[in-house]
Scaffold this motif. Sequence first.
Motif, PDB file in Angstrom:
ATOM      1  N   LEU A 155       0.826  -1.214   0.000  1.00  0.00           N
ATOM      2  CA  LEU A 155       0.000   0.000   0.000  1.00  0.00           C
ATOM      3  C   LEU A 155       0.852   1.253   0.000  1.00  0.00           C
ATOM      4  N   PRO A 156       0.309   2.366  -0.487  1.00  0.00           N
ATOM      5  CA  PRO A 156       1.037   3.634  -0.284  1.00  0.00           C
ATOM      6  C   PRO A 156       1.131   3.901   1.215  1.00  0.00           C
ATOM      7  N   GLN A 157       2.263   4.492   1.664  1.00  0.00           N
ATOM      8  CA  GLN A 157       2.416   4.707   3.110  1.00  0.00           C
ATOM      9  C   GLN A 157       2.849   6.138   3.413  1.00  0.00           C
ATOM     10  N   PRO A 158       1.917   7.019   3.765  1.00  0.00           N
ATOM     11  CA  PRO A 158       2.309   8.370   4.166  1.00  0.00           C
ATOM     12  C   PRO A 158       3.284   8.288   5.338  1.00  0.00           C
ATOM     13  N   GLY A 159       4.358   9.066   5.286  1.00  0.00           N
ATOM     14  CA  GLY A 159       5.376   9.003   6.331  1.00  0.00           C
ATOM     15  C   GLY A 159       6.491   8.026   6.006  1.00  0.00           C
ATOM     16  N   PHE A 160       6.294   7.238   4.945  1.00  0.00           N
ATOM     17  CA  PHE A 160       7.326   6.282   4.513  1.00  0.00           C
ATOM     18  C   PHE A 160       7.137   6.061   3.005  1.00  0.00           C
ATOM     19  N   ALA A 161       6.821   7.172   2.312  1.00  0.00           N
ATOM     20  CA  ALA A 161       6.309   7.096   0.930  1.00  0.00           C
ATOM     21  C   ALA A 161       7.299   6.467  -0.046  1.00  0.00           C
ATOM     22  N   ILE A 162       8.552   6.918   0.006  1.00  0.00           N
ATOM     23  CA  ILE A 162       9.532   6.401  -0.961  1.00  0.00           C
ATOM     24  C   ILE A 162       9.814   4.930  -0.677  1.00  0.00           C
ATOM     25  N   TYR A 163      10.011   4.601   0.610  1.00  0.00           N
ATOM     26  CA  TYR A 163      10.314   3.209   0.956  1.00  0.00           C
ATOM     27  C   TYR A 163       9.190   2.277   0.487  1.00  0.00           C
ATOM     28  N   ALA A 164       7.940   2.651   0.796  1.00  0.00           N
ATOM     29  CA  ALA A 164       6.807   1.791   0.409  1.00  0.00           C
ATOM     30  C   ALA A 164       6.753   1.642  -1.115  1.00  0.00           C
ATOM     31  N   ALA A 165       7.024   2.732  -1.823  1.00  0.00           N
ATOM     32  CA  ALA A 165       6.992   2.666  -3.296  1.00  0.00           C
ATOM     33  C   ALA A 165       8.107   1.750  -3.823  1.00  0.00           C
ATOM     34  N   THR A 166       9.291   1.820  -3.192  1.00  0.00           N
ATOM     35  CA  THR A 166      10.378   0.948  -3.672  1.00  0.00           C
ATOM     36  C   THR A 166      10.028  -0.525  -3.424  1.00  0.00           C
ATOM     37  N   LYS A 167       9.336  -0.791  -2.330  1.00  0.00           N
ATOM     38  CA  LYS A 167       9.007  -2.189  -2.034  1.00  0.00           C
ATOM     39  C   LYS A 167       7.856  -2.696  -2.920  1.00  0.00           C
ATOM     40  N   SER A 168       6.977  -1.781  -3.369  1.00  0.00           N
ATOM     41  CA  SER A 168       5.980  -2.170  -4.387  1.00  0.00           C
ATOM     42  C   SER A 168       6.707  -2.587  -5.658  1.00  0.00           C
ATOM     43  N   PHE A 169       7.762  -1.862  -5.990  1.00  0.00           N
ATOM     44  CA  PHE A 169       8.592  -2.209  -7.154  1.00  0.00           C
ATOM     45  C   PHE A 169       9.128  -3.635  -6.990  1.00  0.00           C
ATOM     46  N   VAL A 170       9.668  -3.929  -5.804  1.00  0.00           N
ATOM     47  CA  VAL A 170      10.276  -5.257  -5.590  1.00  0.00           C
ATOM     48  C   VAL A 170       9.217  -6.360  -5.749  1.00  0.00           C
ATOM     49  N   ILE A 171       8.015  -6.117  -5.216  1.00  0.00           N
ATOM     50  CA  ILE A 171       6.959  -7.136  -5.314  1.00  0.00           C
ATOM     51  C   ILE A 171       6.579  -7.345  -6.795  1.00  0.00           C
ATOM     52  N   SER A 172       6.330  -6.253  -7.499  1.00  0.00           N
ATOM     53  CA  SER A 172       5.904  -6.355  -8.894  1.00  0.00           C
ATOM     54  C   SER A 172       6.994  -7.011  -9.751  1.00  0.00           C
ATOM     55  N   PHE A 173       8.225  -6.534  -9.576  1.00  0.00           N
ATOM     56  CA  PHE A 173       9.352  -7.078 -10.351  1.00  0.00           C
ATOM     57  C   PHE A 173       9.529  -8.579 -10.070  1.00  0.00           C
ATOM     58  N   SER A 174       9.496  -8.953  -8.798  1.00  0.00           N
ATOM     59  CA  SER A 174       9.758 -10.351  -8.422  1.00  0.00           C
ATOM     60  C   SER A 174       8.698 -11.281  -8.998  1.00  0.00           C
ATOM     61  N   ARG A 175       7.445 -10.846  -8.943  1.00  0.00           N
ATOM     62  CA  ARG A 175       6.371 -11.732  -9.407  1.00  0.00           C
ATOM     63  C   ARG A 175       6.423 -11.913 -10.921  1.00  0.00           C
ATOM     64  N   ALA A 176       6.747 -10.832 -11.620  1.00  0.00           N
ATOM     65  CA  ALA A 176       6.871 -10.937 -13.081  1.00  0.00           C
ATOM     66  C   ALA A 176       8.056 -11.838 -13.441  1.00  0.00           C
ATOM     67  N   LEU A 177       9.166 -11.662 -12.707  1.00  0.00           N
ATOM     68  CA  LEU A 177      10.365 -12.453 -12.995  1.00  0.00           C
ATOM     69  C   LEU A 177      10.123 -13.940 -12.714  1.00  0.00           C
ATOM     70  N   HIS A 178       9.385 -14.220 -11.653  1.00  0.00           N
ATOM     71  CA  HIS A 178       9.061 -15.622 -11.328  1.00  0.00           C
ATOM     72  C   HIS A 178       8.343 -16.275 -12.514  1.00  0.00           C
ATOM     73  N   ALA A 179       7.405 -15.526 -13.114  1.00  0.00           N
ATOM     74  CA  ALA A 179       6.662 -16.062 -14.272  1.00  0.00           C
ATOM     75  C   ALA A 179       7.584 -16.188 -15.490  1.00  0.00           C
ATOM     76  N   GLU A 180       8.431 -15.168 -15.713  1.00  0.00           N
ATOM     77  CA  GLU A 180       9.326 -15.199 -16.885  1.00  0.00           C
ATOM     78  C   GLU A 180      10.311 -16.361 -16.818  1.00  0.00           C
ATOM     79  N   LEU A 181      10.790 -16.670 -15.604  1.00  0.00           N
ATOM     80  CA  LEU A 181      11.895 -17.633 -15.487  1.00  0.00           C
ATOM     81  C   LEU A 181      11.440 -19.071 -15.240  1.00  0.00           C
ATOM     82  N   LYS A 182      10.126 -19.231 -15.159  1.00  0.00           N
ATOM     83  CA  LYS A 182       9.580 -20.573 -14.854  1.00  0.00           C
ATOM     84  C   LYS A 182      10.096 -21.626 -15.843  1.00  0.00           C
ATOM     85  N   SER A 183      10.086 -21.280 -17.129  1.00  0.00           N
ATOM     86  CA  SER A 183      10.489 -22.256 -18.155  1.00  0.00           C
ATOM     87  C   SER A 183      11.978 -22.592 -18.040  1.00  0.00           C
ATOM     88  N   LYS A 184      12.736 -21.747 -17.361  1.00  0.00           N
ATOM     89  CA  LYS A 184      14.176 -22.020 -17.188  1.00  0.00           C
ATOM     90  C   LYS A 184      14.450 -22.663 -15.822  1.00  0.00           C
TER      91      LYS A 184
END
Length: 270
Positions: A155-184
């Motif tokens: 979620l967006p987090q007032p008072g920790f806005a940048i950190y929360a946004a960077t961790k949304s990045f990590v979640i989105s990136f990781s889940r996409a990568l998990h799907a991309e790399l499944k065949s490997k």
Amino acid sequence: MNIAIVTGASSGMGEEFARQLVSNQYALLGAPFDEIWLIARSEDKLSKIKTEIGPDKVRTVPLDLTDPSSIERFAGLLSETKPTIRLLINSAGMGKNGVFAEQKVTDTQQAISLNCSALSTVTQICLPYMISYGESVGKKQGPRIINIASSAGFLPQPGFAIYAATKSFVISFSRALHAELKSKHISVTCVCPGPCDTNFIKVSKNDPDAAFTGFKAKFVTSVDKLIPASLRAAGKCKSMLVFGFGQKCLHLASKILPTRWILFFESKML
Ligand SMILES: NC(=O)c1ccc[n+]([C@@H]2O[C@H](COP(=O)([O-])OP(=O)(O)OC[C@H]3O[C@@H](n4cnc5c(N)ncnc54)[C@H](OP(=O)(O)O)[C@@H]3O)[C@@H](O)[C@H]2O)c1
């Protein structure tokens, strides 16, 4: 040479990952490893951990992952040694507490650079040393990546806005990568802990005595529980581990409640 790499290994979760990995009990993740590479800036802390857990098995790689020349040195080390990377753990991360308008520009840049750029670049540099091994074995024996995100990323987090946004990045990136790399046969596990008893809160508040307080203090977990659970989740090729009952409730709430309601309550807590 069959190796594991742990970033953020000089303290907290990364250090505990290193300690668990020398125990050799995680065969599904590639243990026993010929070498475990520990990355962080603090060379002295890495050397102390190496002495404590296994001087013959551990290689310390002191790097500032936000510095492009460090990333080049890391890529050079990989191309010299040409290891097979069975396990990559991206644990290095930081965030500074406070409202965005009052934060230092350098802290904002540091958090984005470490939590997003370094994590994705380290992963990209490591993948060529994982792919051919993954293709030569079945899914169960394939290489694993563990990315440490946070429940702050739900979620967006007032008072920790940048950190929360960077961790949304990590979640989105990781889940996409998990799907991309499944065949490997490479599995990516995104770990989402809540508050944890490490140096993180001290760094985020610039206070060596800082501790979680108020609502968050009720949900503090320990690395002794979190890290084995994370390794088990990676062993089972899970794409996501939301750790702890409180964080699971928060995850569910983030999916079913309107974001503006949650932001309203979060803003009241500022
Ligand atoms: N603790 C929590 O409450 C909590 C909750 C959810 C998620 N997380 C996430 O968990 C991960 C691990 O944090 P932690 O709790 O273990 O905190 P920590 O004890 O502060 O550890 C952070 C690690 O990152 C390393 N690091 C920081 N800046 C770096 C840089 N520029 N280059 C290389 N390494 C760097 C630090 O080592 P050096 O200072 O030696 O470089 C340290 O080893 C982070 O991604 C954090 O966002 C933490």
